[in-house]
Motif scaffolding. Structure first.
Motif, mmCIF file in Angstrom:
data_model
loop_
_atom_site.group_PDB
_atom_site.id
_atom_site.type_symbol
_atom_site.label_atom_id
_atom_site.label_comp_id
_atom_site.label_asym_id
_atom_site.label_seq_id
_atom_site.Cartn_x
_atom_site.Cartn_y
_atom_site.Cartn_z
ATOM 1 N N TYR A 1 0.850 -1.183 0.000
ATOM 2 C CA TYR A 1 0.000 0.000 0.000
ATOM 3 C C TYR A 1 0.890 1.239 0.000
ATOM 4 O O TYR A 1 1.973 1.258 0.597
ATOM 5 C CB TYR A 1 -0.902 0.037 1.236
ATOM 6 C CG TYR A 1 -2.126 -0.842 1.151
ATOM 7 C CD1 TYR A 1 -2.092 -2.155 1.610
ATOM 8 C CD2 TYR A 1 -3.324 -0.358 0.624
ATOM 9 C CE1 TYR A 1 -3.232 -2.964 1.529
ATOM 10 C CE2 TYR A 1 -4.453 -1.163 0.550
ATOM 11 C CZ TYR A 1 -4.398 -2.457 1.009
ATOM 12 O OH TYR A 1 -5.523 -3.255 0.940
ATOM 13 N N GLN B 1 0.896 5.375 0.927
ATOM 14 C CA GLN B 1 0.203 6.435 1.645
ATOM 15 C C GLN B 1 0.898 7.761 1.358
ATOM 16 O O GLN B 1 1.906 8.090 1.964
ATOM 17 C CB GLN B 1 0.157 6.160 3.152
ATOM 18 C CG GLN B 1 -0.735 7.135 3.908
ATOM 19 C CD GLN B 1 -0.792 6.869 5.396
ATOM 20 O OE1 GLN B 1 0.216 6.582 6.025
ATOM 21 N NE2 GLN B 1 -1.997 6.985 5.982
ATOM 22 N N SER C 1 -1.453 13.013 1.473
ATOM 23 C CA SER C 1 -2.895 13.140 1.749
ATOM 24 C C SER C 1 -3.368 12.126 2.779
ATOM 25 O O SER C 1 -4.443 12.262 3.358
ATOM 26 C CB SER C 1 -3.697 12.934 0.461
ATOM 27 O OG SER C 1 -3.579 11.586 0.016
ATOM 28 N N ARG C 2 -2.546 11.075 2.985
ATOM 29 C CA ARG C 2 -2.795 9.991 3.940
ATOM 30 C C ARG C 2 -3.877 9.014 3.495
ATOM 31 O O ARG C 2 -4.285 8.156 4.279
ATOM 32 C CB ARG C 2 -3.075 10.528 5.342
ATOM 33 C CG ARG C 2 -1.943 11.410 5.858
ATOM 34 C CD ARG C 2 -2.067 11.774 7.305
ATOM 35 N NE ARG C 2 -1.638 10.703 8.178
ATOM 36 C CZ ARG C 2 -1.464 10.831 9.490
ATOM 37 N NH1 ARG C 2 -1.680 11.984 10.071
ATOM 38 N NH2 ARG C 2 -1.101 9.800 10.231
ATOM 39 N N GLN C 3 -4.328 9.125 2.261
ATOM 40 C CA GLN C 3 -5.248 8.128 1.715
ATOM 41 C C GLN C 3 -4.460 6.879 1.360
ATOM 42 O O GLN C 3 -3.496 6.934 0.594
ATOM 43 C CB GLN C 3 -5.930 8.680 0.461
ATOM 44 C CG GLN C 3 -6.720 7.643 -0.333
ATOM 45 C CD GLN C 3 -8.014 7.246 0.345
ATOM 46 O OE1 GLN C 3 -8.880 8.079 0.591
ATOM 47 N NE2 GLN C 3 -8.160 5.951 0.649
ATOM 48 N N MET C 4 -4.857 5.748 1.885
ATOM 49 C CA MET C 4 -4.183 4.484 1.595
ATOM 50 C C MET C 4 -4.589 4.012 0.203
ATOM 51 O O MET C 4 -5.773 3.882 -0.111
ATOM 52 C CB MET C 4 -4.566 3.427 2.638
ATOM 53 C CG MET C 4 -4.075 3.733 4.035
ATOM 54 S SD MET C 4 -2.304 3.503 4.213
ATOM 55 C CE MET C 4 -2.212 1.715 4.263
ATOM 56 N N MET D 1 4.734 7.125 1.848
ATOM 57 C CA MET D 1 5.102 6.061 2.774
ATOM 58 C C MET D 1 4.504 4.772 2.214
ATOM 59 O O MET D 1 3.329 4.748 1.830
ATOM 60 C CB MET D 1 4.557 6.354 4.166
ATOM 61 C CG MET D 1 5.130 5.466 5.258
ATOM 62 S SD MET D 1 4.937 6.232 6.874
ATOM 63 C CE MET D 1 5.880 5.139 7.908
ATOM 64 N N PHE E 1 3.668 0.714 2.720
ATOM 65 C CA PHE E 1 3.451 -0.328 3.709
ATOM 66 C C PHE E 1 3.289 -1.677 3.040
ATOM 67 O O PHE E 1 2.533 -1.823 2.070
ATOM 68 C CB PHE E 1 2.182 -0.038 4.525
ATOM 69 C CG PHE E 1 2.268 1.169 5.401
ATOM 70 C CD1 PHE E 1 1.730 2.384 4.996
ATOM 71 C CD2 PHE E 1 2.897 1.102 6.638
ATOM 72 C CE1 PHE E 1 1.799 3.500 5.803
ATOM 73 C CE2 PHE E 1 2.975 2.220 7.450
ATOM 74 C CZ PHE E 1 2.426 3.414 7.038
#
Lengths: 115, 120
Positions: free
Chosen positions: B37, B39, B42-45, B89, B91
């Protein structure tokens, strides 16, 4: 692709008040939803698994009386942070899966700041 | 219990170059899925790529590909022709197979994450 929404996107509240965050699957029915908490530059920490029509399953260390989860319909789950305190300030993310589909769809997250 | 480890807290790459992000996992199960994933700020996965454990062929999605080494329990992500928009980021995540019982259906176990910087 599947869409999951969260509301509100950000909220500021006073210490001691309760805050409700909604998670909706917009174009599919989600029998299972998940709630995560994320601190800056850290990984997602699963808080609980929410199944429609039944009680949520909380991860070890998560206070179920503090973080109330309700999954009243196949498209809506809510997380209520009760008697919020500054240490509850965080980024909360929900996700949803369709039955028999392997992909988990994430909401855009809610930033909570407790003053 | 399953664990996912990303040993690179931060990585950087020049635009148009190739970068590989590492991920190892530990499980005693044979039926599972692995994911990468992304990120962004915007922090939308965002799902980048998915690999079914029973498939020997490595998954590929445009500039993103994985090197899945089942015996070594390794699942690295290769980003080719890196673009500024790849900065995020990343994951790595593990999920048990559909036939797994118990209450863990659908649960994802995430690694610690790797912050990728792309230099112009």
């Amino acid at each position: 692709g599947a869409v999951v929404s969260q509301h509100p996107s950000r909220v500021i509240c006073k210490s001691g008040t309760s805050v409700k965050i909604e998670c909706r699957s917009l174009d599919f029915q989600a029998t299972t939803m998940f709630w995560y908490r994320q601190f800056p530059k850290q990984s997602l920490m699963l808080m609980a698994t929410s199944n429609e029509g039944s009680k949520a399953t909380y991860e070890q260390g998560v206070e179920k009386d503090k973080f109330l989860i309700n999954h009243a319909s196949l498209t809506l789950s809510t997380l209520t942070v009760t008697s919020a305190h500054p240490e509850d300030s965080s980024f909360y993310i929900c996700s949803a899966i369709r039955d028999r589909v392997q992909t988990q769809y994430f909401g855009p997250g809610t930033r909570l700041l407790v003053l | 219990a399953q664990t996912v480890t990303q040993s690179q807290p931060e990585m950087s790459v020049q635009e148009a170059e190739t970068v590989t992000l590492s991920c190892t996992y530990d499980t005693s199960e044979s039926d599972y899925y692995l994911f990468w994933y992304k990120q962004p700020p915007s922090r939308q996965m965002i799902l980048v790529i998915r690999q079914e454990a029973y498939k020997q062929q490595n998954a590929t999605e445009n500039r993103f590909s994985v090197n899945f080494q089942k015996a070594a329990k390794s699942f690295s992500l290769k980003i080719s022709d890196s673009q500024l928009g790849d900065a995020a980021m990343y994951f790595c995540a593990y999920r048990r197979g559909l036939n797994a019982g118990g209450t863990s259906y659908g649960k994802l176990t995430f690694g610690q994450g790797t912050i990728l910087t792309v230099h112009p």
